[in-house]
Design a protein around this motif. Sequence first.
Motif, PDB file in Angstrom:
ATOM      1  N   ALA A  99       1.048  -1.555  -0.029  1.00  0.00           N
ATOM      2  CA  ALA A  99      -0.324   0.211   0.257  1.00  0.00           C
ATOM      3  C   ALA A  99       0.561   1.402   0.246  1.00  0.00           C
ATOM      4  O   ALA A  99       0.764   2.049  -0.703  1.00  0.00           O
ATOM      5  CB  ALA A  99      -0.840   0.011   1.275  1.00  0.00           C
ATOM      6  N   TYR A 103       1.170   3.556  -3.180  1.00  0.00           N
ATOM      7  CA  TYR A 103       0.955   4.715  -3.167  1.00  0.00           C
ATOM      8  C   TYR A 103       1.159   5.713  -3.371  1.00  0.00           C
ATOM      9  O   TYR A 103       0.735   7.443  -3.755  1.00  0.00           O
ATOM     10  CB  TYR A 103      -0.262   4.751  -1.820  1.00  0.00           C
ATOM     11  CG  TYR A 103      -1.292   5.695  -1.307  1.00  0.00           C
ATOM     12  CD1 TYR A 103      -2.616   6.056  -2.156  1.00  0.00           C
ATOM     13  CD2 TYR A 103      -0.655   6.921  -0.751  1.00  0.00           C
ATOM     14  CE1 TYR A 103      -2.869   7.668  -1.673  1.00  0.00           C
ATOM     15  CE2 TYR A 103      -1.538   8.539  -0.254  1.00  0.00           C
ATOM     16  CZ  TYR A 103      -2.483   8.297  -0.729  1.00  0.00           C
ATOM     17  OH  TYR A 103      -3.336   9.740  -1.041  1.00  0.00           O
ATOM     18  N   LYS A 144     -11.351  -2.145  -3.388  1.00  0.00           N
ATOM     19  CA  LYS A 144     -11.232  -1.660  -1.646  1.00  0.00           C
ATOM     20  C   LYS A 144      -9.065  -1.013  -2.150  1.00  0.00           C
ATOM     21  O   LYS A 144      -8.801  -0.390  -1.320  1.00  0.00           O
ATOM     22  CB  LYS A 144     -11.180  -2.436  -0.732  1.00  0.00           C
ATOM     23  CG  LYS A 144     -12.395  -3.245  -0.786  1.00  0.00           C
ATOM     24  CD  LYS A 144     -12.171  -4.151   0.554  1.00  0.00           C
ATOM     25  CE  LYS A 144     -13.576  -4.211   0.979  1.00  0.00           C
ATOM     26  NZ  LYS A 144     -13.551  -5.622   2.605  1.00  0.00           N
ATOM     27  N   GLY A 145      -8.798  -1.043  -3.257  1.00  0.00           N
ATOM     28  CA  GLY A 145      -7.888  -0.051  -3.323  1.00  0.00           C
ATOM     29  C   GLY A 145      -6.730  -1.188  -3.456  1.00  0.00           C
ATOM     30  O   GLY A 145      -5.603  -0.996  -3.377  1.00  0.00           O
ATOM     31  N   TYR A 146      -6.910  -2.611  -2.994  1.00  0.00           N
ATOM     32  CA  TYR A 146      -6.063  -3.268  -2.392  1.00  0.00           C
ATOM     33  C   TYR A 146      -6.570  -4.897  -2.756  1.00  0.00           C
ATOM     34  O   TYR A 146      -5.247  -5.858  -2.859  1.00  0.00           O
ATOM     35  CB  TYR A 146      -5.526  -2.751  -1.143  1.00  0.00           C
ATOM     36  CG  TYR A 146      -5.989  -3.694   0.076  1.00  0.00           C
ATOM     37  CD1 TYR A 146      -6.416  -4.571  -0.036  1.00  0.00           C
ATOM     38  CD2 TYR A 146      -6.945  -2.879   0.677  1.00  0.00           C
ATOM     39  CE1 TYR A 146      -7.293  -5.012   1.216  1.00  0.00           C
ATOM     40  CE2 TYR A 146      -7.914  -2.530   1.567  1.00  0.00           C
ATOM     41  CZ  TYR A 146      -8.283  -4.565   1.869  1.00  0.00           C
ATOM     42  OH  TYR A 146      -8.988  -4.433   2.632  1.00  0.00           O
ATOM     43  N   TRP A 234     -16.039   1.051   4.837  1.00  0.00           N
ATOM     44  CA  TRP A 234     -15.131   1.518   5.581  1.00  0.00           C
ATOM     45  C   TRP A 234     -15.610   2.338   6.933  1.00  0.00           C
ATOM     46  O   TRP A 234     -14.530   2.661   7.660  1.00  0.00           O
ATOM     47  CB  TRP A 234     -14.366   2.588   4.387  1.00  0.00           C
ATOM     48  CG  TRP A 234     -13.132   2.555   3.318  1.00  0.00           C
ATOM     49  CD1 TRP A 234     -13.843   2.719   2.386  1.00  0.00           C
ATOM     50  CD2 TRP A 234     -12.563   1.489   3.582  1.00  0.00           C
ATOM     51  NE1 TRP A 234     -12.460   2.415   1.302  1.00  0.00           N
ATOM     52  CE2 TRP A 234     -11.959   1.582   2.348  1.00  0.00           C
ATOM     53  CE3 TRP A 234     -11.900   0.740   4.169  1.00  0.00           C
ATOM     54  CZ2 TRP A 234     -10.973   0.447   1.502  1.00  0.00           C
ATOM     55  CZ3 TRP A 234     -10.612  -0.205   3.706  1.00  0.00           C
ATOM     56  CH2 TRP A 234     -10.500  -0.094   2.497  1.00  0.00           C
ATOM     57  N   ILE A 394      -3.944  -0.564   4.453  1.00  0.00           N
ATOM     58  CA  ILE A 394      -3.925   0.212   2.678  1.00  0.00           C
ATOM     59  C   ILE A 394      -3.237   1.082   3.860  1.00  0.00           C
ATOM     60  O   ILE A 394      -2.800   0.674   4.943  1.00  0.00           O
ATOM     61  CB  ILE A 394      -5.991   0.486   3.539  1.00  0.00           C
ATOM     62  CG1 ILE A 394      -5.436   0.707   5.582  1.00  0.00           C
ATOM     63  CG2 ILE A 394      -7.101   0.333   2.928  1.00  0.00           C
ATOM     64  CD1 ILE A 394      -6.832   1.153   5.762  1.00  0.00           C
ATOM     65  N   TRP A 397      -2.683   1.548   7.960  1.00  0.00           N
ATOM     66  CA  TRP A 397      -3.119  -0.114   8.647  1.00  0.00           C
ATOM     67  C   TRP A 397      -2.198   0.194   9.949  1.00  0.00           C
ATOM     68  O   TRP A 397      -2.877  -0.289  11.140  1.00  0.00           O
ATOM     69  CB  TRP A 397      -3.183  -0.839   7.744  1.00  0.00           C
ATOM     70  CG  TRP A 397      -2.996  -1.974   8.653  1.00  0.00           C
ATOM     71  CD1 TRP A 397      -2.343  -3.120   8.329  1.00  0.00           C
ATOM     72  CD2 TRP A 397      -4.258  -2.720   9.306  1.00  0.00           C
ATOM     73  NE1 TRP A 397      -2.733  -4.409   9.790  1.00  0.00           N
ATOM     74  CE2 TRP A 397      -3.403  -4.032   9.895  1.00  0.00           C
ATOM     75  CE3 TRP A 397      -5.322  -2.367   9.770  1.00  0.00           C
ATOM     76  CZ2 TRP A 397      -4.333  -4.990  10.596  1.00  0.00           C
ATOM     77  CZ3 TRP A 397      -5.711  -2.776  10.524  1.00  0.00           C
ATOM     78  CH2 TRP A 397      -5.564  -3.802  10.948  1.00  0.00           C
ATOM     79  N   TYR A 438     -11.537   8.777   4.349  1.00  0.00           N
ATOM     80  CA  TYR A 438     -11.972   7.424   3.683  1.00  0.00           C
ATOM     81  C   TYR A 438     -13.399   7.843   3.959  1.00  0.00           C
ATOM     82  O   TYR A 438     -14.566   7.090   2.937  1.00  0.00           O
ATOM     83  CB  TYR A 438     -12.063   6.513   4.398  1.00  0.00           C
ATOM     84  CG  TYR A 438     -10.563   5.737   4.096  1.00  0.00           C
ATOM     85  CD1 TYR A 438     -10.169   4.849   2.835  1.00  0.00           C
ATOM     86  CD2 TYR A 438      -9.314   6.045   4.783  1.00  0.00           C
ATOM     87  CE1 TYR A 438      -9.406   4.120   2.639  1.00  0.00           C
ATOM     88  CE2 TYR A 438      -8.312   5.561   3.981  1.00  0.00           C
ATOM     89  CZ  TYR A 438      -7.958   4.151   2.800  1.00  0.00           C
ATOM     90  OH  TYR A 438      -6.733   4.318   2.338  1.00  0.00           O
TER      91      TYR A 438
END
Length: 442
Positions: A99, A103, A144-146, A234, A394, A397, A438
């Motif tokens: 992440a 990112y 979820k982006g991941y 989220w 994320i 996290w 988020y």
Amino acid sequence: MMNIKTTLVSAIAALSMTAAAAVAGPYDEYEGTTLVVNFPAHPHYNAVMKVLPEFTKETGIRVEVDQLQYLKMREKQTLELTKNSGDYDLLAYVVFSKADYVYADQLENLARYFMNPKLSDPSYDAADLVEGYVANVGIAGGEKGYLPGVTGSLYGLPFGSETSILGYRKDIFDKHGLEVPTNYEELLDVACKIPELEPGMGGLASRAASGHHASHAFLLHLAPLGGRIFDDNWNPIVNNAAGVQAAEALKKIVDCGTEGAATFGFAEAGASFLQGTSAMFLDSTVFAGQVNDPSRSKVVGNVGWAPHPVGVRAGSQTGGFGIGIPKNAENKEAAFLLMQWLTSKKADKLIALAGGNPSRYSTHEDADVNAKFPHMAIFGEALKNADPDWRPIIPVWGKINADLGTTMSKVLTEGADIQTSLDGVAERAKKIMEDAGYYTWQ
């Protein structure tokens, strides 16, 4: 006549040389290149070091390895990836670094390399890679982006795949006529029955130490018991019924453990199993390499393996490492060739035979590999249930994980109320997520 013949022979030779150049091997252009790679000091990568000379022999590409303890490796990478021109052509990274690196736009998208017919091996067979690990360590930008999804892209490949597996003392189970647990009800029952049957022996050795270890142990049970940290919007749901059940399961395991169980990290839990003071061990497959090493283990020949027990679903952890190409690498194409070779069927098998953790289904099923390591077939079955979403990958996290680990430690060592404790984790996580943006679109 002789002049005509000589001319014809020369012409044919010239054409042959041209044709040979046209079909030059994929490595020819990069022969003599020296790649600098960054690997962790880890059993899988120790096995890789034994196999790397074969790559150089086959390709003419030399490889220099900077091998570091993985926390120091992360510190070094954080510095290197910010340079205009970095020292590393290929690097290994722990799963949760994906992440941060993606990112920050610090890893190459691998699509253009796999699209390049001069670089991409048509026999690579990407479908043979363990699917959950490709999702977990390599894909970003999708759901979820991941996780994979229509907007997902590939930034790395699994290399040193680990999942959770249940190790158990065959001799102890046989002695007392115990069945190997297949679900959580059976697991918890056996974990607390062992100390009654074998005084002084704990049931299940588990991580529990404050911080990362306690969080890891909780998450290990959360996924199979049906829980998640967040819902699809989220919102933290770690404090719902599944979260409470996971915390209760962990506390029961620790309470039925051997002396000092509440302070165990991964190493201490493993040592308890190896020294015979615990009858079961539920954690990473990387541990398997130690159980039949007489210099480390008192249980040589007495350990059996089984998949992570099922709760409401089959869901084992995904961990370990991936490999990616830094955006600021000097030799990106040659680095891709190394990455592709290391994760190929041929190299995956060689590394497995040297004691590494394979990342392909076919390697886990391979007769030679199973002849040397009979547990590999079971591990391959377990990997089919590896859950790429057992923890959220994320950027924030780390903060949430630290809070979760500290809170769970209080549950395990101070008897803090589980529901109240998880409510606090959820409340603080909500604030962290809000500050990170988020909920901007809600």
